[in-house]
Design a protein around this motif. Structure first.
Motif, PDB file in Angstrom:
ATOM      1  N   VAL A   1       0.838  -1.195   0.000  1.00  0.00           N
ATOM      2  CA  VAL A   1       0.000   0.000   0.000  1.00  0.00           C
ATOM      3  C   VAL A   1       0.875   1.248   0.000  1.00  0.00           C
ATOM      4  N   VAL A   2       0.548   2.176  -0.897  1.00  0.00           N
ATOM      5  CA  VAL A   2       1.210   3.481  -0.918  1.00  0.00           C
ATOM      6  C   VAL A   2       0.130   4.560  -0.973  1.00  0.00           C
ATOM      7  N   GLU A   3       0.474   5.731  -0.434  1.00  0.00           N
ATOM      8  CA  GLU A   3      -0.424   6.880  -0.523  1.00  0.00           C
ATOM      9  C   GLU A   3       0.282   7.986  -1.296  1.00  0.00           C
ATOM     10  N   VAL A   4      -0.378   8.451  -2.349  1.00  0.00           N
ATOM     11  CA  VAL A   4       0.164   9.495  -3.212  1.00  0.00           C
ATOM     12  C   VAL A   4      -0.507  10.815  -2.859  1.00  0.00           C
ATOM     13  N   GLY A   5       0.252  11.902  -2.920  1.00  0.00           N
ATOM     14  CA  GLY A   5      -0.291  13.236  -2.706  1.00  0.00           C
ATOM     15  C   GLY A   5       0.315  14.212  -3.705  1.00  0.00           C
ATOM     16  N   CYS A   6      -0.155  15.457  -3.672  1.00  0.00           N
ATOM     17  CA  CYS A   6       0.313  16.447  -4.647  1.00  0.00           C
ATOM     18  C   CYS A   6       0.102  17.856  -4.118  1.00  0.00           C
ATOM     19  N   TRP A   7       0.712  18.798  -4.803  1.00  0.00           N
ATOM     20  CA  TRP A   7       0.465  20.227  -4.567  1.00  0.00           C
ATOM     21  C   TRP A   7       0.967  20.998  -5.769  1.00  0.00           C
ATOM     22  N   LEU A   8       0.420  22.184  -5.994  1.00  0.00           N
ATOM     23  CA  LEU A   8       0.846  23.078  -7.076  1.00  0.00           C
ATOM     24  C   LEU A   8       0.692  24.520  -6.628  1.00  0.00           C
ATOM     25  N   GLU A   9       1.574  25.378  -7.107  1.00  0.00           N
ATOM     26  CA  GLU A   9       1.360  26.812  -6.967  1.00  0.00           C
ATOM     27  C   GLU A   9       0.451  27.229  -8.123  1.00  0.00           C
ATOM     28  N   PRO A  10      -0.173  28.392  -8.051  1.00  0.00           N
ATOM     29  CA  PRO A  10      -1.111  28.790  -9.106  1.00  0.00           C
ATOM     30  C   PRO A  10      -0.534  28.752 -10.519  1.00  0.00           C
ATOM     31  N   ALA A  11       0.730  29.087 -10.699  1.00  0.00           N
ATOM     32  CA  ALA A  11       1.326  29.090 -12.049  1.00  0.00           C
ATOM     33  C   ALA A  11       1.378  27.699 -12.672  1.00  0.00           C
ATOM     34  N   GLY A  12       1.241  26.653 -11.870  1.00  0.00           N
ATOM     35  CA  GLY A  12       1.306  25.296 -12.401  1.00  0.00           C
ATOM     36  C   GLY A  12      -0.038  24.663 -12.678  1.00  0.00           C
ATOM     37  N   THR A  13      -1.125  25.351 -12.324  1.00  0.00           N
ATOM     38  CA  THR A  13      -2.449  24.737 -12.452  1.00  0.00           C
ATOM     39  C   THR A  13      -2.961  24.746 -13.887  1.00  0.00           C
ATOM     40  N   GLY A  14      -3.897  23.830 -14.144  1.00  0.00           N
ATOM     41  CA  GLY A  14      -4.584  23.800 -15.432  1.00  0.00           C
ATOM     42  C   GLY A  14      -3.787  23.249 -16.588  1.00  0.00           C
ATOM     43  N   LYS A  15      -2.685  22.583 -16.323  1.00  0.00           N
ATOM     44  CA  LYS A  15      -1.817  22.072 -17.394  1.00  0.00           C
ATOM     45  C   LYS A  15      -1.689  20.551 -17.373  1.00  0.00           C
ATOM     46  N   GLY A  16      -2.361  19.918 -16.433  1.00  0.00           N
ATOM     47  CA  GLY A  16      -2.274  18.461 -16.330  1.00  0.00           C
ATOM     48  C   GLY A  16      -0.982  17.955 -15.714  1.00  0.00           C
ATOM     49  N   LEU A  17      -0.227  18.843 -15.084  1.00  0.00           N
ATOM     50  CA  LEU A  17       1.081  18.457 -14.540  1.00  0.00           C
ATOM     51  C   LEU A  17       0.965  17.411 -13.440  1.00  0.00           C
ATOM     52  N   VAL A  18       0.040  17.595 -12.511  1.00  0.00           N
ATOM     53  CA  VAL A  18      -0.094  16.645 -11.411  1.00  0.00           C
ATOM     54  C   VAL A  18      -0.552  15.294 -11.937  1.00  0.00           C
ATOM     55  N   THR A  19      -1.490  15.275 -12.846  1.00  0.00           N
ATOM     56  CA  THR A  19      -1.961  13.998 -13.390  1.00  0.00           C
ATOM     57  C   THR A  19      -0.814  13.248 -14.052  1.00  0.00           C
ATOM     58  N   ARG A  20      -0.031  13.943 -14.864  1.00  0.00           N
ATOM     59  CA  ARG A  20       1.107  13.292 -15.534  1.00  0.00           C
ATOM     60  C   ARG A  20       2.151  12.818 -14.532  1.00  0.00           C
ATOM     61  N   ALA A  21       2.462  13.651 -13.553  1.00  0.00           N
ATOM     62  CA  ALA A  21       3.469  13.282 -12.552  1.00  0.00           C
ATOM     63  C   ALA A  21       2.977  12.115 -11.697  1.00  0.00           C
ATOM     64  N   ALA A  22       1.713  12.165 -11.291  1.00  0.00           N
ATOM     65  CA  ALA A  22       1.160  11.079 -10.470  1.00  0.00           C
ATOM     66  C   ALA A  22       1.167   9.771 -11.253  1.00  0.00           C
ATOM     67  N   ARG A  23       0.829   9.811 -12.528  1.00  0.00           N
ATOM     68  CA  ARG A  23       0.885   8.580 -13.338  1.00  0.00           C
ATOM     69  C   ARG A  23       2.292   7.996 -13.330  1.00  0.00           C
ATOM     70  N   THR A  24       3.268   8.859 -13.432  1.00  0.00           N
ATOM     71  CA  THR A  24       4.661   8.405 -13.455  1.00  0.00           C
ATOM     72  C   THR A  24       5.031   7.687 -12.168  1.00  0.00           C
ATOM     73  N   ILE A  25       4.697   8.277 -11.023  1.00  0.00           N
ATOM     74  CA  ILE A  25       5.113   7.638  -9.776  1.00  0.00           C
ATOM     75  C   ILE A  25       4.234   6.432  -9.433  1.00  0.00           C
ATOM     76  N   ILE A  26       2.964   6.456  -9.851  1.00  0.00           N
ATOM     77  CA  ILE A  26       2.115   5.288  -9.623  1.00  0.00           C
ATOM     78  C   ILE A  26       2.608   4.121 -10.466  1.00  0.00           C
ATOM     79  N   ASP A  27       2.966   4.383 -11.723  1.00  0.00           N
ATOM     80  CA  ASP A  27       3.542   3.314 -12.562  1.00  0.00           C
ATOM     81  C   ASP A  27       4.745   2.685 -11.866  1.00  0.00           C
ATOM     82  N   TRP A  28       5.621   3.527 -11.332  1.00  0.00           N
ATOM     83  CA  TRP A  28       6.819   3.028 -10.645  1.00  0.00           C
ATOM     84  C   TRP A  28       6.434   2.190  -9.427  1.00  0.00           C
ATOM     85  N   ALA A  29       5.479   2.695  -8.629  1.00  0.00           N
ATOM     86  CA  ALA A  29       5.073   1.975  -7.413  1.00  0.00           C
ATOM     87  C   ALA A  29       4.474   0.618  -7.754  1.00  0.00           C
TER      88      ALA A  29
END
Length: 184
Positions: free
Chosen positions: A93-121
């Motif tokens: 079991v792993v728990e994934v989390g995230c955060w962004l400053e306003p300049a990073g929102t709306g670009k799909g960055l967290v979704t892409r990054a989370a997919r990357t680390i979930i794939d690894w896990a």
């Protein structure tokens, strides 16, 4: 240091380490209230020493294989990150989390990054269950859980105290067979 590209827009994912303390603090300062609506990093990292201490906590977790933290950069600017808040690989079991400053929102960055680390896990570390815990008022984070194909398991009522207020915590998850099936 390694860097994983997150798409054609030049965004990349890299480990966040104690030597990034000044950059991490500057990033939090740019989005302190926005980020701090739902997570405690901005309240804990208020100067270089406390920023370094927070990143050192995650370096220690990485060394003990119980957590990890990664930054998301666009160009030369740290705009957010993803992390394994908890890793219990003996239980799968792993728990994934995230955060962004306003300049990073709306670009799909967290979704892409989370997919990357979930794939690894799932694929490298053998995790069977990946959890995403979120304040239900954080609609952007709930949307990421949905985009990641997670299922809402339930609500932990008044489970979190943050900035003097109690709030519910939704638990979302995806199991390894589900993750593999959706990733094709």
């Amino acid at each position: 240091m390694f860097s994983i590209p997150l798409g054609r827009d030049g965004a990349r994912l890299c480990p966040l380490e104690p030597w990034h303390a000044e950059e991490f603090l500057a990033h939090l300062d740019r989005g302190r209230e926005f980020i701090g609506q739902y997570i405690g990093f901005p309240d804990r990292a208020t100067d270089v020493d406390s920023s370094r201490a927070l990143l050192r906590e995650y370096a220690d977790k990485a060394a003990s294989d119980t957590g990890r933290i990664y930054g998301i950069w666009t160009g030369d600017t740290l705009v957010g990150g993803v992390l394994f808040r908890r890793m219990d690989l003996a239980q799968g079991v792993v728990e994934v989390g995230c955060w962004l400053e306003p300049a990073g929102t709306g670009k799909g960055l967290v979704t892409r990054a989370a997919r990357t680390i979930i794939d690894w896990a799932v694929e490298t570390r053998g995790a069977h269950r990946v959890e995403w815990r979120v304040n239900p008022a954080n609609v952007a984070s709930v949307a990421v859980a949905r985009r990641l194909g997670m299922t809402r398991d339930g609500v932990l009522r008044d489970a979190v105290a943050h900035r003097g207020k109690r709030s519910d915590l939704e638990v979302w998850s995806v199991l390894a067979p589900e993750w593999r099936a959706q990733r094709g």
